[in-house]
Design a protein around this motif. Structure first.
Motif, short mmCIF file in Angstrom:
data_model
loop_
_atom_site.label_atom_id
_atom_site.label_comp_id
_atom_site.label_asym_id
_atom_site.label_seq_id
_atom_site.Cartn_x
_atom_site.Cartn_y
_atom_site.Cartn_z
N ARG A 61 -59.00 -71.53 -0.79
CA ARG A 61 -58.37 -72.05 0.05
C ARG A 61 -58.86 -73.65 0.34
NH1 ARG A 61 -55.69 -75.02 3.94
NH2 ARG A 61 -53.35 -75.62 3.87
N SER A 62 -59.73 -73.78 0.85
CA SER A 62 -60.63 -74.60 0.81
C SER A 62 -61.05 -75.43 0.25
CB SER A 62 -61.73 -74.74 2.55
OG SER A 62 -63.07 -73.93 1.84
N VAL A 63 -62.00 -74.61 -0.93
CA VAL A 63 -62.17 -75.19 -2.16
C VAL A 63 -61.05 -75.10 -2.98
CG1 VAL A 63 -63.63 -74.45 -4.32
CG2 VAL A 63 -64.22 -73.31 -2.32
N ASP A 64 -59.84 -75.22 -3.39
CA ASP A 64 -58.94 -75.76 -3.84
C ASP A 64 -58.30 -76.80 -3.87
OD1 ASP A 64 -59.39 -73.17 -5.52
OD2 ASP A 64 -57.96 -72.76 -4.77
N LYS A 65 -58.43 -77.08 -2.15
CA LYS A 65 -57.54 -77.99 -1.55
C LYS A 65 -58.22 -79.10 -1.86
CE LYS A 65 -54.04 -76.10 -0.05
NZ LYS A 65 -52.29 -76.83 -0.07
N ASN A 66 -60.29 -78.66 -1.56
CA ASN A 66 -60.79 -80.65 -2.35
C ASN A 66 -61.27 -80.50 -3.16
OD1 ASN A 66 -61.18 -81.30 0.62
ND2 ASN A 66 -61.51 -79.41 0.97
N ASP A 121 -66.57 -67.42 6.74
CA ASP A 121 -66.77 -67.71 7.23
C ASP A 121 -67.37 -69.39 7.13
OD1 ASP A 121 -69.61 -67.35 6.98
OD2 ASP A 121 -70.18 -66.61 8.78
N VAL A 122 -67.23 -69.87 6.64
CA VAL A 122 -67.06 -70.92 6.00
C VAL A 122 -65.72 -72.00 5.64
CG1 VAL A 122 -68.26 -72.62 4.44
CG2 VAL A 122 -69.30 -71.43 5.85
N VAL A 123 -65.71 -73.37 5.76
CA VAL A 123 -64.62 -74.29 5.42
C VAL A 123 -64.42 -75.54 5.09
CG1 VAL A 123 -62.39 -72.59 5.93
CG2 VAL A 123 -63.21 -75.12 6.86
N PHE A 124 -64.33 -75.97 3.42
CA PHE A 124 -64.86 -77.07 2.61
C PHE A 124 -64.02 -78.13 3.56
CE2 PHE A 124 -67.46 -75.38 -0.23
CZ PHE A 124 -68.17 -75.40 -0.43
N THR A 125 -64.49 -79.67 4.26
CA THR A 125 -63.31 -80.21 4.18
C THR A 125 -63.20 -81.77 3.85
OG1 THR A 125 -64.87 -81.49 5.89
CG2 THR A 125 -63.22 -79.71 6.64
N ALA A 126 -64.22 -81.63 2.48
CA ALA A 126 -64.13 -82.63 1.50
C ALA A 126 -64.30 -82.46 0.49
CB ALA A 126 -65.17 -84.30 2.73
N GLY A 127 -64.78 -83.80 -0.72
CA GLY A 127 -64.49 -82.74 -2.50
C GLY A 127 -65.77 -83.23 -2.22
N ALA A 128 -66.51 -83.09 -3.58
CA ALA A 128 -67.90 -83.56 -4.34
C ALA A 128 -69.19 -84.81 -3.91
CB ALA A 128 -67.49 -82.93 -5.93
N LEU A 268 -63.80 -70.79 14.82
CA LEU A 268 -63.69 -71.21 13.49
C LEU A 268 -62.18 -70.62 13.09
CD1 LEU A 268 -64.08 -72.81 11.43
CD2 LEU A 268 -64.94 -70.10 9.62
N ASP A 269 -61.57 -69.63 12.99
CA ASP A 269 -59.77 -69.00 13.10
C ASP A 269 -59.60 -69.60 13.59
OD1 ASP A 269 -61.87 -66.95 11.50
OD2 ASP A 269 -60.50 -65.79 13.10
N HIS A 270 -59.25 -70.08 14.80
CA HIS A 270 -58.41 -71.00 15.62
C HIS A 270 -58.32 -72.67 14.75
CE1 HIS A 270 -56.90 -73.76 18.76
NE2 HIS A 270 -58.52 -74.52 18.53
N LEU A 271 -60.07 -72.92 14.48
CA LEU A 271 -59.89 -74.44 13.91
C LEU A 271 -59.52 -74.26 12.25
CD1 LEU A 271 -63.44 -75.64 14.47
CD2 LEU A 271 -61.17 -76.24 15.50
N GLY A 272 -59.70 -72.87 11.68
CA GLY A 272 -58.67 -73.40 10.00
C GLY A 272 -57.54 -73.07 10.49
N ASN A 273 -56.87 -73.34 11.47
CA ASN A 273 -55.10 -73.52 11.51
C ASN A 273 -55.35 -74.65 11.71
OD1 ASN A 273 -54.48 -70.64 12.55
ND2 ASN A 273 -55.22 -70.91 14.61
N TYR A 274 -56.01 -76.15 11.73
CA TYR A 274 -55.31 -77.30 11.58
C TYR A 274 -56.27 -77.67 10.63
CZ TYR A 274 -53.82 -76.52 16.28
OH TYR A 274 -53.17 -76.01 17.28
N LEU A 275 -57.32 -77.07 10.36
CA LEU A 275 -58.70 -77.71 8.95
C LEU A 275 -57.90 -77.63 7.76
CD1 LEU A 275 -61.92 -77.17 10.74
CD2 LEU A 275 -60.99 -79.53 10.67
N VAL A 276 -58.52 -78.50 6.65
CA VAL A 276 -58.26 -78.45 5.16
C VAL A 276 -56.73 -78.43 5.08
CG1 VAL A 276 -58.64 -77.44 2.92
CG2 VAL A 276 -59.63 -76.47 4.81
N ASN A 277 -56.29 -79.54 6.07
CA ASN A 277 -54.82 -80.31 5.79
C ASN A 277 -53.74 -78.65 5.99
OD1 ASN A 277 -55.69 -81.69 5.30
ND2 ASN A 277 -55.23 -82.11 3.27
N SER A 278 -53.94 -78.17 6.79
CA SER A 278 -52.89 -76.71 7.12
C SER A 278 -52.25 -77.02 8.33
CB SER A 278 -53.90 -76.03 7.38
OG SER A 278 -55.33 -75.01 7.17
N TRP A 279 -52.12 -78.03 9.21
CA TRP A 279 -51.18 -78.63 10.11
C TRP A 279 -51.73 -79.62 10.72
CZ3 TRP A 279 -50.40 -80.08 14.95
CH2 TRP A 279 -49.38 -80.87 15.38
#
Length: 744
Positions: A61-66, A121-128, A268-279
Motif C-alpha cells: 500500500r505504501s508503495v502504491d500510494k507513493n 516491517d517497512v513503509v515508504f512515505t515519499a516517491g522516487a 511501526l504498527d502504531h505509526l502505520g495507523n497514521y503514515l502513508v495518509n492513513s489518518w
C-alpha cells in the motif's frame, strides 16, 4: 483503565512537508517478473517476501500510494523461506542470495540505483524523485540505514568509525546504491541461507579498504532511512493536509523509508495507523474506505456464512439485555450458525430462554452448557474448530460482557473487510475498553499516546492494535492459515489468542468509526450472585444498564423544567420514578429475605430499640441495598426535589429506608403521624385494584387523600410540621410501598 489494555511517540506536530513525487518509467514488477530499465537516472526497488502477510500488504500500500509500484521487484514470493527465524535469532542470509541472483543482469549499469528494503516491517512515505534526491545528497555510491543497536556481534563496536552525531551502527533492512557497487557487495563472499545478512554487510562496511572502494556510508542522521528500534521517543508524527510523515526530532530530518526493526514492530504498527495518509487530523481516516465491501449490493442469499460464538464464562449482569442485543442484530439469521458456551449455572435459564425464543431462526445452534465442564479456553478452541468444520466464512466471537447496541455491528465489521477486527467497546464513563494501544516489555497493557482519543471518539478510524477482545470478527481464511489458539502458557484466553496472532505477524484492528455499543462491568457481580435479583445491585458498576431497566420510562420527562408535575394535595407531588421491574424486584428481594418486623414498638434494628410509629417493614440495610438506595436517592430523587422545592439542596441523607407491607390480617393501616424528615418519598410498588384494594395516604390538615398511585410513581411531601398524615386501610390483598425519610 482499559480492559487487560501505543507507545509514546511524542506530541503530534503540524509541520509543512513537501514531497515531490514524479515517476521514472520502469516495468511494473509486482508480477514478480523481470525488470528492464531505461534512462540516465534509474531506480529499481528490490524486496524479499515469501508470503503475502499483513505487513507485506501494508508495505505494498505504501508503495502504491507513493507511486513506486512500477519500481518494485519482489523476490521469493511463494518460495520456501530458509533464512531462519529472524524475529528471534540471527539469520536472513537467504535475502542476500535472492538479491545476488536478481542483480546479475544489472551489475554493469553505472547509472542504475538499486534499493533493497525489507517488506513485512517497512513503509515508504515519499516517491522516487525525493528518494533519489536524498541519495544523491549523501555523496556516496552505497548508503546503508543506521540504527542505535549493534547486532548481532557486539564485539565489533570498536571497529566502527567514530561519528560526531547520529545513529552509529549498520542495519541491513534498508540500503541503496549504484548497481556495480551493490553487485560487488552482494558477491563479496558466499553466504548460506541461514547466515546473518546484517553481519555479512557489517563486515564489509568495517573493512576500511572495502568501505572506501565502494564509497559506502551509513545514513547516520536518518536522511533517507529511519530504523525505529530504540528511538521511539525521538520520532514524531507530522501532518499537512492529507499528508502524514515522520520526523526525527533529534536531527531535524524527515526520513522517507521507515523500518520497524527488532522490537519496534508494534511501534511501526502504531505509526502505520497514521503514515502513508492513513489518518490525518484534517481528513480523518482515509484508509477506512479502502478495500471495503458493500453488503447492500448482494442478495441476502449471498451474504457470508458466519459462526457466531457466544461465551458466557462468568456470572454476568443484565444477561437478558445481552441476549436481546444478539437477537436484534440485523444480519440475516439464516446466514448465522450459533455456538454458545455457558459456564455459569446462574444463567442456564437465560440461555435456554434465548434458545427457546430464537434457535429456530438461525441456520443451526450448538449449545455447550456448564454441565460439560469445559473451561473457556477449551470452549473457545472448540468454537474455532467448529467454524472450520462448518466451512464458515467468518468467526464472530462475542463475550457476554459485550453490549452490541448497534444492530448493524456485524454487517459493518464484515464490510470493513479486515482479517480480524473488533468494534470499540468502552465501559460507560470510564477509560476501560476492549483493546490495548501498546504493550509493556512483559507483554501486558501499556497506554499508547492516542488511546484516550480513540476511546473518547476524538479520533475515529480503524486502528491496528496489539490486543483486542470481548467481541471480534475473524475471516476464516486467517484461522485456517495461522491456526491461532486460546491457550498460551498461563495467559487468559483472549490474551493467548492475540499472542499467537502477533507472533505470526497478523494485524488485529479495532474500529470506532461509529458507535457499536459498550461493555458492562462484571468484576463485582459475583458478590450479589446469590441474591434473588443481583442485577438490581448494579447501580454503581453498570449505571447505564441499571437505569435502562430500573428507572421509569417517563422519569426524564418529569425532570424536564417545562413539565409541570401533578400535585394531588397541597405541596404533595406525584411523579414517575421506578420502572415496574424495579418495583417487582424490590418486593421479591424483600420477600426472599422474609424477615419482616412484627409491627410493634419494639424494634432492635433502631438505635434505642423503639419505633414510635411501627410498621411491618424490611429495611434496605437488611437486604444489603442501603448503599445502592442512598445513591438512587441522590441521583434520581434529589433532582426532582430541587425542581419541586427550589432553594433547598438535599444531601440525600436518609437513615430510614424501608419497604412496608400492608395486609388486612397483618397491619392494614397506619395511624396519623409526622415523618422524621425534611421531605419524604413514598413509592407504590404494586397495582391498586389488582394486587390489593383500599390503601392510600390521607393528609389530615388538608383533608386530602391520594389513593391508587400507579406502580413506580412516588409521592413527595414535606416531613415535619406541616404534613400530618395517615396510611388508609388496605381492604384486601397485599399492598407494598417503599419509604424514605430524607434529611432527618
Amino acid at each position: 483503565m482499559p480492559s487487560k489494555m501505543a507507545m509514546c511517540v511524542g506530541s503530534f506536530k503540524f509541520l509543512a512537508v513537501v514531497a515531490v513525487i514524479s515517476i521514472i518509467v520502469v516495468e511494473n514488477s509486482l508480477t514478480h517478473g523481470e525488470t528492464e530499465v531505461n534512462g540516465s537516472e534509474n531506480l529499481i526497488i528490490f524486496t524479499v517476501a515469501t508470503d503475502e502477510t499483513d505487513g507485506y500488504k501494508r508495505f505494498v500500500r505504501s508503495v502504491d500510494k507513493n507511486g513506486l509500484s512500477e519500481y518494485l521487484h519482489v523476490l521469493g514470493m511463494g518460495e520456501e523461506w530458509r533464512g531462519g527465524d529472524v524475529r528471534r535469532y540471527a539469520g536472513g542470509g537467504q535475502k542476500v542470495r535472492f538479491l545476488k541472483d536478481a542483480m546479475e543482469k544489472y551489475k554493469d549499469n553505472k547509472d542504475l540505483v538499486i534499493m533493497f528494503v525489507d517488506s513485512y516491517d517497512v513503509v515508504f512515505t515519499a516517491g522516487a524523485d525525493e528518494i533519489l534526491k536524498r541519495f544523491q545528497d549523501m555523496d556516496a555510491r552505497v548508503v546503508f540505514s543506521a540504527e542505535v543497536y549493534l547486532w548481532p556481534d557486539k564485539t565489533l563496536h570498536n571497529q566502527y568509525p567514530q561519528i560526531e552525531k547520529g545513529l552509529p551502527y549498520l542495519n541491513s533492512g534498508m540500503f541503496m546504491g549504484y548497481a556495480p557497487e551493490i553487485w560487488k557487495t552482494v558477491t563479496h563472499r558466499e553466504i548460506t541461507n541461514q547466515a546473518d545478512d546484517q553481519l555479512y554487510y557489517t563486515k564489509i562496511y568495517l573493512d576500511p579498504t572495502l568501505r572506501e572502494e565502494l564509497q559506502m556510508k551509513l545514513d547516520n542522521l536518518a536522511m533517507i532511512f529511519q530504523n525505529l528500534n530504540g528511538v521511539q521517543n525521538t520520532v514524531t508524527l507530522m501532518f499537512e493536509g492529507k499528508n502524514s510523515m515522520l520526523q526525527n526530532v533529534n536531527y531535524g530530518t524527515v526520513p522517507v523509508v521507515i523500518h520497524g526493526n527488532g522490537g519496534s514492530k508494534m511501534f511501526l504498527d502504531h505509526l502505520g495507523n497514521y503514515l502513508v495518509n492513513s489518518w490525518t487530523p484534517e481528513k480523518g481516516c482515509l484508509a477506512c474506505k479502502e478495500d471495503t465491501v458493500n453488503l447492500a449490493e448482494r442478495e441476502i442469499d449471498n451474504y457470508p456464512d458466519v459462526l457466531m460464538a457466544i461465551f458466557v464464562e462468568q456470572p454476568t449482569p443484565f444477561i437478558k439485555e445481552f441476549f436481546k442485543t444478539i437477537a436484534d442484530l440485523s444480519y440475516p439469521k439464516k446466514k448465522i450458525d450459533i455456538f454458545i458456551h455457558n459456564s455459569a449455572p446462574l444463567h442456564a435459564k437465560d440461555v435456554s430462554g434465548f434458545l427457546d425464543d430464537h434457535s429456530s431462526e438461525y441456520n443451526s445452534v450448538r449449545e455447550v452448557p456448564h454441565t460439560y465442564g469445559l473451561g473457556d479456553q477449551e470452549a473457545k478452541n472448540k468454537a474455532l474448530n467448529y467454524c472450520l468444520q462448518l466451512k464458515c466464512q467468518y468467526y464472530f466471537a462475542v463475550d457476554a460482557d459485550a453490549r452490541l447496541t448497534n444492530p448493524d455491528t456485524l454487517k459493518l465489521l464484515i464490510e470493513q473487510n479486515r482479517g480480524i477486527i473488533a468494534p470499540l467497546l468502552v465501559r460507560p464513563g470510564k477509560l476501560w475498553s476492549n483493546f490495548w494501544g501498546a504493550l509493556s516489555d512483559d507483554g501486558f497493557y501499556a497506554r499508547s499516546d492516542d488511546y484516550i482519543d480513540i476511546v473518547k471518539g476524538n479520533k475515529r478510524g480503524v486502528w491496528n492494535v496489539p490486543y483486542m477482545g470481548m467481541a471480534y470478527l475473524a475471516q476464516s481464511d486467517v484461522i485456517k492459515k495461522y491456526k491461532p489458539s486460546y491457550i498460551y502458557g498461563d495467559l487468559d484466553s483472549d490474551m493467548a489468542f492475540c499472542r499467537h496472532l502477533r507472533e505470526q505477524g497478523v494485524f488485529m484492528h479495532v474500529t470506532n468509526t461509529v458507535k457499536f455499543g459498550h461493555q458492562i462491568d462484571s468484576d463485582n457481580f459475583a458478590t450479589y450472585a446469590r441474591k434473588k435479583h443481583p442485577d438490581m445491585y448494579q447501580i454503581f458498576d453498570n449505571p447505564q444498564e441499571w437505569e435502562a431497566r430500573y428507572i421509569h420510562p417517563l422519569y426524564l420527562e418529569a425532570l424536564n423544567a417545562d413539565r409541570n408535575l401533578t400535585m394531588p394535595c397541597q405541596d404533595v407531588y406525584s411523579f414517575p420514578l421506578m420502572s415496574e421491574t424495579f418495583a417487582k424486584h424490590l418486593i421479591e428481594e424483600a420477600e426472599s429475605f422474609g424477615k419482616w418486623s412484627d409491627g410493634t414498638n419494639n424494634d432492635p434494628r433502631l438505635a434505642g430499640g423503639y419505633e414510635n410509629v411501627p410498621t411491618r417493614d424490611i429495611h434496605m440495610k437488611q437486604i444489603d441495598f442501603e448503599t445502592q438506595w442512598l445513591h438512587f436517592l441522590k441521583e434520581y430523587v434529589c433532582p426532582i426535589q430541587e425542581k419541586l422545592y427550589p432553594g433547598y439542596y438535599s444531601k440525600a441523607h436518609a437513615i430510614m429506608n424501608f419497604m412496608v407491607r400492608y395486609r388486612p390480617d397483618e397491619q392494614p393501616a397506619l395511624r396519623a403521624h409526622h415523618d422524621a424528615s425534611t421531605f419524604t418519598i413514598n413509592v407504590a410498588l404494586n397495582k391498586h385494584g389488582v394486587d390489593y384494594e383500599g390503601g392510600g395516604a390521607r393528609f389530615i390538615r388538608y383533608n386530602c387523600s391520594v389513593v391508587g398511585l400507579e406502580v413506580g410513581y412516588s409521592l413527595m411531601h414535606p416531613g415535619r410540621l406541616t404534613h400530618f398524615h395517615e396510611g388508609l386501610r388496605t381492604i384486601s390483598g397485599t399492598r407494598y410501598i417503599m419509604v424514605s425519610f430524607i434529611d432527618p
